[in-house]
Design a protein around this motif. Structure first.
Motif, PDB file in Angstrom:
ATOM      1  N   LEU A 115       0.827  -1.206   0.000  1.00 52.94           N
ATOM      2  CA  LEU A 115       0.000   0.000   0.000  1.00 52.94           C
ATOM      3  C   LEU A 115       0.866   1.263   0.000  1.00 52.94           C
ATOM      4  CD1 LEU A 115      -2.857  -1.016   2.460  1.00 52.94           C
ATOM      5  CD2 LEU A 115      -3.031  -0.635  -0.006  1.00 52.94           C
ATOM      6  N   TYR A 116       1.922   1.260   0.811  1.00 54.43           N
ATOM      7  CA  TYR A 116       2.826   2.409   0.840  1.00 54.43           C
ATOM      8  C   TYR A 116       3.490   2.599  -0.514  1.00 54.43           C
ATOM      9  CZ  TYR A 116       6.922   5.250   1.674  1.00 54.43           C
ATOM     10  OH  TYR A 116       7.881   6.215   1.579  1.00 54.43           O
ATOM     11  N   TRP A 117       3.952   1.512  -1.131  1.00 51.50           N
ATOM     12  CA  TRP A 117       4.621   1.579  -2.429  1.00 51.50           C
ATOM     13  C   TRP A 117       3.657   2.115  -3.493  1.00 51.50           C
ATOM     14  CZ3 TRP A 117       6.394  -3.278  -5.589  1.00 51.50           C
ATOM     15  CH2 TRP A 117       7.235  -2.875  -6.612  1.00 51.50           C
ATOM     16  N   SER A 118       2.413   1.657  -3.463  1.00 51.86           N
ATOM     17  CA  SER A 118       1.404   2.130  -4.404  1.00 51.86           C
ATOM     18  C   SER A 118       1.173   3.634  -4.232  1.00 51.86           C
ATOM     19  CB  SER A 118       0.109   1.360  -4.185  1.00 51.86           C
ATOM     20  OG  SER A 118      -0.953   1.981  -4.840  1.00 51.86           O
ATOM     21  N   HIS A 119       1.044   4.068  -2.991  1.00 53.99           N
ATOM     22  CA  HIS A 119       0.832   5.491  -2.708  1.00 53.99           C
ATOM     23  C   HIS A 119       2.030   6.314  -3.175  1.00 53.99           C
ATOM     24  CE1 HIS A 119      -0.641   9.034  -0.657  1.00 53.99           C
ATOM     25  NE2 HIS A 119       0.527   9.145  -0.046  1.00 53.99           N
ATOM     26  N   TYR A 120       3.230   5.839  -2.915  1.00 54.24           N
ATOM     27  CA  TYR A 120       4.455   6.525  -3.322  1.00 54.24           C
ATOM     28  C   TYR A 120       4.527   6.657  -4.843  1.00 54.24           C
ATOM     29  CZ  TYR A 120       9.403   7.075  -4.438  1.00 54.24           C
ATOM     30  OH  TYR A 120      10.590   7.492  -4.968  1.00 54.24           O
ATOM     31  N   ASN A 121       4.224   5.575  -5.566  1.00 57.26           N
ATOM     32  CA  ASN A 121       4.279   5.619  -7.024  1.00 57.26           C
ATOM     33  C   ASN A 121       3.233   6.568  -7.591  1.00 57.26           C
ATOM     34  OD1 ASN A 121       6.442   3.950  -7.444  1.00 57.26           O
ATOM     35  ND2 ASN A 121       5.220   2.104  -7.597  1.00 57.26           N
ATOM     36  N   LYS A 122       2.043   6.601  -6.997  1.00 60.09           N
ATOM     37  CA  LYS A 122       1.016   7.538  -7.471  1.00 60.09           C
ATOM     38  C   LYS A 122       1.439   8.979  -7.234  1.00 60.09           C
ATOM     39  CE  LYS A 122      -3.132   4.740  -7.245  1.00 60.09           C
ATOM     40  NZ  LYS A 122      -4.416   4.520  -6.585  1.00 60.09           N
ATOM     41  N   LYS A 123       2.061   9.243  -6.079  1.00 59.59           N
ATOM     42  CA  LYS A 123       2.519  10.598  -5.781  1.00 59.59           C
ATOM     43  C   LYS A 123       3.648  11.013  -6.723  1.00 59.59           C
ATOM     44  CE  LYS A 123       0.442  12.336  -2.144  1.00 59.59           C
ATOM     45  NZ  LYS A 123      -0.275  13.577  -2.206  1.00 59.59           N
ATOM     46  N   LYS A 124       4.598  10.119  -6.936  1.00 59.64           N
ATOM     47  CA  LYS A 124       5.785  10.471  -7.720  1.00 59.64           C
ATOM     48  C   LYS A 124       5.521  10.441  -9.217  1.00 59.64           C
ATOM     49  CE  LYS A 124      10.670   9.749  -8.185  1.00 59.64           C
ATOM     50  NZ  LYS A 124      11.865   9.180  -7.638  1.00 59.64           N
ATOM     51  N   TYR A 125       4.833   9.414  -9.707  1.00 55.73           N
ATOM     52  CA  TYR A 125       4.678   9.228 -11.146  1.00 55.73           C
ATOM     53  C   TYR A 125       3.251   9.425 -11.641  1.00 55.73           C
ATOM     54  CZ  TYR A 125       9.140   6.934 -10.396  1.00 55.73           C
ATOM     55  OH  TYR A 125      10.426   6.646 -10.024  1.00 55.73           O
ATOM     56  N   GLY A 126       2.298   9.654 -10.762  1.00 57.90           N
ATOM     57  CA  GLY A 126       0.893   9.700 -11.158  1.00 57.90           C
ATOM     58  C   GLY A 126       0.544  10.825 -12.108  1.00 57.90           C
ATOM     59  N   GLY A 127       1.143  12.007 -11.936  1.00 55.43           N
ATOM     60  CA  GLY A 127       0.791  13.145 -12.765  1.00 55.43           C
ATOM     61  C   GLY A 127       1.475  13.172 -14.115  1.00 55.43           C
ATOM     62  N   LEU A 128       2.391  12.284 -14.337  1.00 55.63           N
ATOM     63  CA  LEU A 128       3.134  12.298 -15.594  1.00 55.63           C
ATOM     64  C   LEU A 128       2.333  11.636 -16.700  1.00 55.63           C
ATOM     65  CD1 LEU A 128       6.647  11.275 -14.252  1.00 55.63           C
ATOM     66  CD2 LEU A 128       5.789  13.553 -14.660  1.00 55.63           C
ATOM     67  N   SER A 129       2.339  12.244 -17.850  1.00 53.30           N
ATOM     68  CA  SER A 129       1.704  11.618 -19.015  1.00 53.30           C
ATOM     69  C   SER A 129       2.741  11.555 -20.126  1.00 53.30           C
ATOM     70  CB  SER A 129       0.465  12.406 -19.445  1.00 53.30           C
ATOM     71  OG  SER A 129       0.835  13.743 -19.730  1.00 53.30           O
ATOM     72  N   ARG A 130       3.558  10.536 -20.085  1.00 53.54           N
ATOM     73  CA  ARG A 130       4.650  10.400 -21.039  1.00 53.54           C
ATOM     74  C   ARG A 130       4.250   9.663 -22.301  1.00 53.54           C
ATOM     75  NH1 ARG A 130       8.998   7.926 -17.117  1.00 53.54           N
ATOM     76  NH2 ARG A 130       7.737   8.405 -15.349  1.00 53.54           N
TER      77      ARG A 130
END
Length: 122
Positions: A72-87
């Motif tokens: 759950l922590y890893w999922s939250h971290y990835n959403k925070k770090k990479y969630g807004g990117l649209s590559r």
């Protein structure tokens, strides 16, 4: 498929050390299994008592909770770090002119090749 990455010497060294340690553990385990194997097996180790069962259930639940929390922590971290990117962008459409230039043909030849049911190249 093997994925190759550029890795530093330190990372490669750590990977080699862990790999050798893992293989060493496996070899030692199999050696001990082969040398201490008895013809008559004793299943006394597998008998469960109430205290033993409770410890196993508690250990399993603790492992489950820690694993779930980590994911759950890893999922939250990835959403925070990479969630807004649209590559990811779809490729731009290729025109007949670009295809004709690439294959050194005329545009009419490219259109003819695209519209025919069977194409024979020689």
């Amino acid at each position: 498929m093997i994925i190759q990455q550029k890795a530093g010497k330190l990372r490669k060294s750590i990977e080699v050390i862990f790999t050798l340690a893992g293989w060493g553990f496996l070899v030692v385990f199999l050696f001990n299994l082969a040398t201490h194997f008895q013809r008559r097996l004793s299943f006394a180790f597998y008998t469960l008592t109430i205290s033993n069962t409770t410890a196993i259930v508690l250990f399993t639940l603790l492992t489950l909770i820690i694993g779930t929390g980590t994911l759950l922590y890893w999922s939250h971290y990835n959403k925070k770090k990479y969630g807004g990117l649209s590559r990811r962008k779809p490729p731009e459409p290729v025109t007949t002119k670009e295809i004709a230039e690439f294959f050194q043909l005329t545009e009419s030849d490219v259109e003819k090749l695209q519209n025919e049911k069977y194409v024979t190249l020689s």
